[in-house]
Design a protein around this motif. Structure first.
Motif, PDB file in Angstrom:
ATOM      1  N   GLU A  99       0.036 -13.564  -1.688  1.00 29.69           N
ATOM      2  CA  GLU A  99       0.867 -14.612  -1.099  1.00 29.69           C
ATOM      3  C   GLU A  99       0.237 -15.240   0.150  1.00 29.69           C
ATOM      4  O   GLU A  99       0.881 -15.385   1.202  1.00 29.69           O
ATOM      5  CB  GLU A  99       2.257 -14.061  -0.757  1.00 29.69           C
ATOM      6  CG  GLU A  99       2.979 -13.476  -1.967  1.00 29.69           C
ATOM      7  CD  GLU A  99       4.308 -12.846  -1.593  1.00 29.69           C
ATOM      8  OE1 GLU A  99       4.761 -13.049  -0.454  1.00 29.69           O
ATOM      9  OE2 GLU A  99       4.874 -12.145  -2.434  1.00 29.69           O
ATOM     10  N   LEU A 100      -1.037 -15.608   0.051  1.00 28.48           N
ATOM     11  CA  LEU A 100      -1.694 -16.297   1.161  1.00 28.48           C
ATOM     12  C   LEU A 100      -2.114 -17.687   0.727  1.00 28.48           C
ATOM     13  O   LEU A 100      -2.551 -17.888  -0.408  1.00 28.48           O
ATOM     14  CB  LEU A 100      -2.942 -15.524   1.607  1.00 28.48           C
ATOM     15  CG  LEU A 100      -2.746 -14.183   2.327  1.00 28.48           C
ATOM     16  CD1 LEU A 100      -4.101 -13.613   2.715  1.00 28.48           C
ATOM     17  CD2 LEU A 100      -1.859 -14.334   3.540  1.00 28.48           C
ATOM     18  N   ASP A 101      -1.985 -18.658   1.652  1.00 26.82           N
ATOM     19  CA  ASP A 101      -2.530 -19.982   1.378  1.00 26.82           C
ATOM     20  C   ASP A 101      -3.891 -20.112   2.068  1.00 26.82           C
ATOM     21  O   ASP A 101      -4.373 -19.157   2.693  1.00 26.82           O
ATOM     22  CB  ASP A 101      -1.575 -21.084   1.833  1.00 26.82           C
ATOM     23  CG  ASP A 101      -1.214 -20.975   3.309  1.00 26.82           C
ATOM     24  OD1 ASP A 101      -2.024 -20.416   4.082  1.00 26.82           O
ATOM     25  OD2 ASP A 101      -0.122 -21.441   3.694  1.00 26.82           O
ATOM     26  N   THR A 102      -4.504 -21.296   1.979  1.00 24.62           N
ATOM     27  CA  THR A 102      -5.861 -21.476   2.495  1.00 24.62           C
ATOM     28  C   THR A 102      -5.939 -21.246   4.007  1.00 24.62           C
ATOM     29  O   THR A 102      -6.840 -20.553   4.499  1.00 24.62           O
ATOM     30  CB  THR A 102      -6.370 -22.890   2.164  1.00 24.62           C
ATOM     31  OG1 THR A 102      -6.298 -23.094   0.752  1.00 24.62           O
ATOM     32  CG2 THR A 102      -7.809 -23.064   2.625  1.00 24.62           C
ATOM     33  N   ALA A 103      -5.010 -21.824   4.754  1.00 26.07           N
ATOM     34  CA  ALA A 103      -5.025 -21.686   6.212  1.00 26.07           C
ATOM     35  C   ALA A 103      -4.841 -20.230   6.627  1.00 26.07           C
ATOM     36  O   ALA A 103      -5.536 -19.721   7.530  1.00 26.07           O
ATOM     37  CB  ALA A 103      -3.936 -22.560   6.825  1.00 26.07           C
ATOM     38  N   GLN A 104      -3.908 -19.555   5.987  1.00 22.41           N
ATOM     39  CA  GLN A 104      -3.668 -18.151   6.306  1.00 22.41           C
ATOM     40  C   GLN A 104      -4.880 -17.294   5.947  1.00 22.41           C
ATOM     41  O   GLN A 104      -5.220 -16.351   6.670  1.00 22.41           O
ATOM     42  CB  GLN A 104      -2.437 -17.648   5.552  1.00 22.41           C
ATOM     43  CG  GLN A 104      -1.128 -18.252   6.030  1.00 22.41           C
ATOM     44  CD  GLN A 104       0.036 -17.853   5.146  1.00 22.41           C
ATOM     45  OE1 GLN A 104      -0.103 -17.741   3.930  1.00 22.41           O
ATOM     46  NE2 GLN A 104       1.196 -17.640   5.752  1.00 22.41           N
ATOM     47  N   ALA A 105      -5.534 -17.620   4.823  1.00 19.11           N
ATOM     48  CA  ALA A 105      -6.692 -16.844   4.394  1.00 19.11           C
ATOM     49  C   ALA A 105      -7.830 -16.928   5.405  1.00 19.11           C
ATOM     50  O   ALA A 105      -8.514 -15.932   5.676  1.00 19.11           O
ATOM     51  CB  ALA A 105      -7.166 -17.328   3.019  1.00 19.11           C
ATOM     52  N   ASP A 106      -8.030 -18.109   5.994  1.00 17.69           N
ATOM     53  CA  ASP A 106      -9.088 -18.267   6.989  1.00 17.69           C
ATOM     54  C   ASP A 106      -8.801 -17.406   8.220  1.00 17.69           C
ATOM     55  O   ASP A 106      -9.705 -16.766   8.779  1.00 17.69           O
ATOM     56  CB  ASP A 106      -9.216 -19.733   7.399  1.00 17.69           C
ATOM     57  CG  ASP A 106      -9.760 -20.599   6.273  1.00 17.69           C
ATOM     58  OD1 ASP A 106     -10.414 -20.033   5.366  1.00 17.69           O
ATOM     59  OD2 ASP A 106      -9.523 -21.832   6.293  1.00 17.69           O
ATOM     60  N   LYS A 107      -7.551 -17.384   8.668  1.00 14.38           N
ATOM     61  CA  LYS A 107      -7.179 -16.573   9.824  1.00 14.38           C
ATOM     62  C   LYS A 107      -7.346 -15.088   9.545  1.00 14.38           C
ATOM     63  O   LYS A 107      -7.833 -14.330  10.386  1.00 14.38           O
ATOM     64  CB  LYS A 107      -5.727 -16.867  10.225  1.00 14.38           C
ATOM     65  CG  LYS A 107      -5.498 -18.273  10.761  1.00 14.38           C
ATOM     66  CD  LYS A 107      -4.037 -18.468  11.121  1.00 14.38           C
ATOM     67  CE  LYS A 107      -3.795 -19.889  11.654  1.00 14.38           C
ATOM     68  NZ  LYS A 107      -2.365 -20.110  11.985  1.00 14.38           N
ATOM     69  N   VAL A 108      -6.927 -14.657   8.341  1.00 17.04           N
ATOM     70  CA  VAL A 108      -7.044 -13.240   7.974  1.00 17.04           C
ATOM     71  C   VAL A 108      -8.511 -12.827   7.906  1.00 17.04           C
ATOM     72  O   VAL A 108      -8.894 -11.748   8.356  1.00 17.04           O
ATOM     73  CB  VAL A 108      -6.346 -12.981   6.616  1.00 17.04           C
ATOM     74  CG1 VAL A 108      -6.661 -11.574   6.114  1.00 17.04           C
ATOM     75  CG2 VAL A 108      -4.851 -13.168   6.758  1.00 17.04           C
ATOM     76  N   SER A 109      -9.363 -13.704   7.361  1.00 15.68           N
ATOM     77  CA  SER A 109     -10.792 -13.405   7.256  1.00 15.68           C
ATOM     78  C   SER A 109     -11.420 -13.214   8.635  1.00 15.68           C
ATOM     79  O   SER A 109     -12.200 -12.269   8.860  1.00 15.68           O
ATOM     80  CB  SER A 109     -11.507 -14.531   6.507  1.00 15.68           C
ATOM     81  OG  SER A 109     -12.887 -14.286   6.414  1.00 15.68           O
ATOM     82  N   ALA A 110     -11.055 -14.083   9.584  1.00 17.21           N
ATOM     83  CA  ALA A 110     -11.600 -13.963  10.941  1.00 17.21           C
ATOM     84  C   ALA A 110     -11.118 -12.684  11.618  1.00 17.21           C
ATOM     85  O   ALA A 110     -11.894 -11.991  12.299  1.00 17.21           O
ATOM     86  CB  ALA A 110     -11.192 -15.188  11.767  1.00 17.21           C
ATOM     87  N   GLN A 111      -9.836 -12.358  11.424  1.00 21.24           N
ATOM     88  CA  GLN A 111      -9.297 -11.147  12.038  1.00 21.24           C
ATOM     89  C   GLN A 111      -9.916  -9.890  11.434  1.00 21.24           C
ATOM     90  O   GLN A 111     -10.198  -8.916  12.138  1.00 21.24           O
ATOM     91  CB  GLN A 111      -7.769 -11.132  11.861  1.00 21.24           C
ATOM     92  CG  GLN A 111      -7.081  -9.983  12.569  1.00 21.24           C
ATOM     93  CD  GLN A 111      -7.266 -10.032  14.086  1.00 21.24           C
ATOM     94  OE1 GLN A 111      -7.103 -11.079  14.704  1.00 21.24           O
ATOM     95  NE2 GLN A 111      -7.633  -8.897  14.673  1.00 21.24           N
ATOM     96  N   LEU A 112     -10.151  -9.916  10.123  1.00 21.48           N
ATOM     97  CA  LEU A 112     -10.782  -8.765   9.477  1.00 21.48           C
ATOM     98  C   LEU A 112     -12.197  -8.547   9.990  1.00 21.48           C
ATOM     99  O   LEU A 112     -12.626  -7.402  10.204  1.00 21.48           O
ATOM    100  CB  LEU A 112     -10.813  -8.967   7.956  1.00 21.48           C
ATOM    101  CG  LEU A 112      -9.497  -8.775   7.209  1.00 21.48           C
ATOM    102  CD1 LEU A 112      -9.663  -9.144   5.733  1.00 21.48           C
ATOM    103  CD2 LEU A 112      -9.009  -7.331   7.331  1.00 21.48           C
ATOM    104  N   ALA A 113     -12.939  -9.639  10.197  1.00 18.65           N
ATOM    105  CA  ALA A 113     -14.306  -9.514  10.714  1.00 18.65           C
ATOM    106  C   ALA A 113     -14.297  -8.852  12.090  1.00 18.65           C
ATOM    107  O   ALA A 113     -15.153  -8.001  12.400  1.00 18.65           O
ATOM    108  CB  ALA A 113     -14.961 -10.891  10.789  1.00 18.65           C
ATOM    109  N   GLU A 114     -13.303  -9.212  12.908  1.00 17.67           N
ATOM    110  CA  GLU A 114     -13.203  -8.613  14.244  1.00 17.67           C
ATOM    111  C   GLU A 114     -12.821  -7.144  14.167  1.00 17.67           C
ATOM    112  O   GLU A 114     -13.404  -6.301  14.860  1.00 17.67           O
ATOM    113  CB  GLU A 114     -12.173  -9.397  15.059  1.00 17.67           C
ATOM    114  CG  GLU A 114     -12.002  -8.880  16.477  1.00 17.67           C
ATOM    115  CD  GLU A 114     -10.960  -9.672  17.258  1.00 17.67           C
ATOM    116  OE1 GLU A 114     -10.474  -9.155  18.285  1.00 17.67           O
ATOM    117  OE2 GLU A 114     -10.618 -10.803  16.835  1.00 17.67           O
ATOM    118  N   ASP A 115     -11.834  -6.821  13.319  1.00 18.45           N
ATOM    119  CA  ASP A 115     -11.373  -5.433  13.218  1.00 18.45           C
ATOM    120  C   ASP A 115     -12.418  -4.523  12.580  1.00 18.45           C
ATOM    121  O   ASP A 115     -12.594  -3.367  12.995  1.00 18.45           O
ATOM    122  CB  ASP A 115     -10.084  -5.371  12.394  1.00 18.45           C
ATOM    123  CG  ASP A 115      -8.917  -6.044  13.098  1.00 18.45           C
ATOM    124  OD1 ASP A 115      -8.951  -6.138  14.350  1.00 18.45           O
ATOM    125  OD2 ASP A 115      -7.988  -6.487  12.393  1.00 18.45           O
TER     126      ASP A 115
END
Length: 369
Positions: A99-115
């Motif tokens: 249940e992610l859209d494109t904008a949300q996916a970009d934010k999640v990807s950036a946060q995952l890279a940091e974590d």
């Protein structure tokens, strides 16, 4: 020759056998129990549908030392949705978030890279819409329905409607068990799973059709003799193909087991799990149903016919008459005249016998003249 090979040769020649058909109530009860367990598991656990069916995003990370459990926590905190994480063979991670859209996916990807402490450019993402999964599911159901219809029509024409009904019940039995196992173990259902389910239908039918072909041949002009009932002929046909069914199933299961336990378990290849589990369970269930379900069901349906009921009465009457005279009913021909045991070409269904006949599949007795 090995012990198993010796037993297989004796089964093929009809010198030894097991009465599967007579014990059909046991097999029916066992199948009902397994099927109920599968249905309960499906109702309680439900299927773990992949994002291909419900929509979401898939992230593939570079090599990382973060554990699967910790990565799940990071993904759920970053997205606010449930996440599924798989560790692949080279310590990379495959993270699925629904249940992610494109904008949300970009934010999640950036946060995952940091974590995860990895380079953001090395995280690849793929977005899947739920409409695509719905199309795949609809096509799968359509393909399954068409397949079932064609199978029933073919078997009804090539054999008879009773065999078509028995094969259809066996197929539904195999599919229900396979889907129930998926629900119980929690494996993800992906397009690969659908491919595996459709594939096992052919394997499931293979052994069943082989037995039916032998049964059709063995039951030709069955009402013109009084030695065997239809159920006994069905059992003899089943025993005649038993070793072949076991061999083909084992040979098919070995590479699938390699995919499941080595490819999916040790190497961490998620797609292999999706396909190999459905194939492994389906192949095993298909071999079981062809032996313990399909053929006994055909015998049950055929024994309800008036002709077969009359045949069974004649066979039992002849055996009772032979027993009263102290004769073996299997050593008398259809005219009632006793035969020499050494020249008897058949053996009672499900019995172990010691004679060496000269009939079909038998060897010369070796008697010196």
């Amino acid at each position: 020759m090995s012990r198993f090979g010796s037993i297989g040769a004796r089964l093929y020649r009809g010198e030894v056998g097991y009465d599967f058909v007579a014990k059909r109530k046991i097999w029916y009860g066992l199948s009902i129990l397994i099927t109920i367990t599968a249905i309960v598991g499906l109702a309680v656990q439900g299927l773990n549908m992949g994002i291909e069916f419900k929509g979401g995003a898939v992230f593939n990370t570079p090599k990382t030392s973060v554990s699967v459990a910790q990565a799940e926590t990071y993904a759920e905190e970053a997205s606010g949705h449930d996440a599924i994480v798989q560790k692949l063979g080279n310590d990379t991670l495959r993270i699925q978030v629904s249940e992610l859209d494109t904008a949300q996916a970009d934010k999640v990807s950036a946060q995952l890279a940091e974590d995860l402490k990895v380079d953001p450019d090395l995280i690849t993402g793929e977005l899947v819409g739920p409409s695509w999964g719905e199309q795949i599911a609809n096509k799968a159901w359509t393909g399954l329905g068409v397949f079932m219809l064609l199978v029933v029509l073919y078997l009804a024409v090539a054999f008879e409607w009773r065999m078509a009904v028995a094969a259809l019940i066996a197929l539904i039995h195999d599919l229900t068990i396979t889907v129930g196992v998926y629900a119980l173990v929690g494996f993800e259902v992906t397009p690969g799973t659908v491919i595996g389910l459709l594939t096992i239908l052919g394997y499931s039918l293979y052994d069943t059709v082989v037995v039916f072909d032998g049964l059709k041949e063995g039951a030709k002009d069955i009402t013109k003799q009084t030695r065997y009932t239809y159920s006994e002929v069905a059992n003899r046909s089943l025993n005649g193909t038993l070793v072949r069914s076991i061999n083909t199933t084992v040979v098919a299961l070995l590479p699938v087991a390699g995919l499941l336990f080595i490819g999916g378990g040790f190497l961490g290849a998620g797609m292999l799990n999706d396909i190999s589990l459905s194939l492994f369970v389906g192949l095993a269930a298909g071999a079981y149903s062809s032996i313990f379900i399909a053929t006994p069901l055909v015998a049950d349906l055929k024994e309800r016919e008036p002709q077969m009921k009359a045949l069974k009465k004649r066979v039992l009457a002849k055996r009772a008459q032979a027993a009263a005279k102290g004769e073996s009913p299997d050593l008398a021909d259809d005219s009632g005249e006793p035969q020499d045991e050494e020249h008897s070409d058949t053996a009672p269904a499900g019995a172990v016998v010691g004679q060496r006949g000269r009939g079909r599949g038998g060897r010369p007795s070796g008697r010196r003249r």
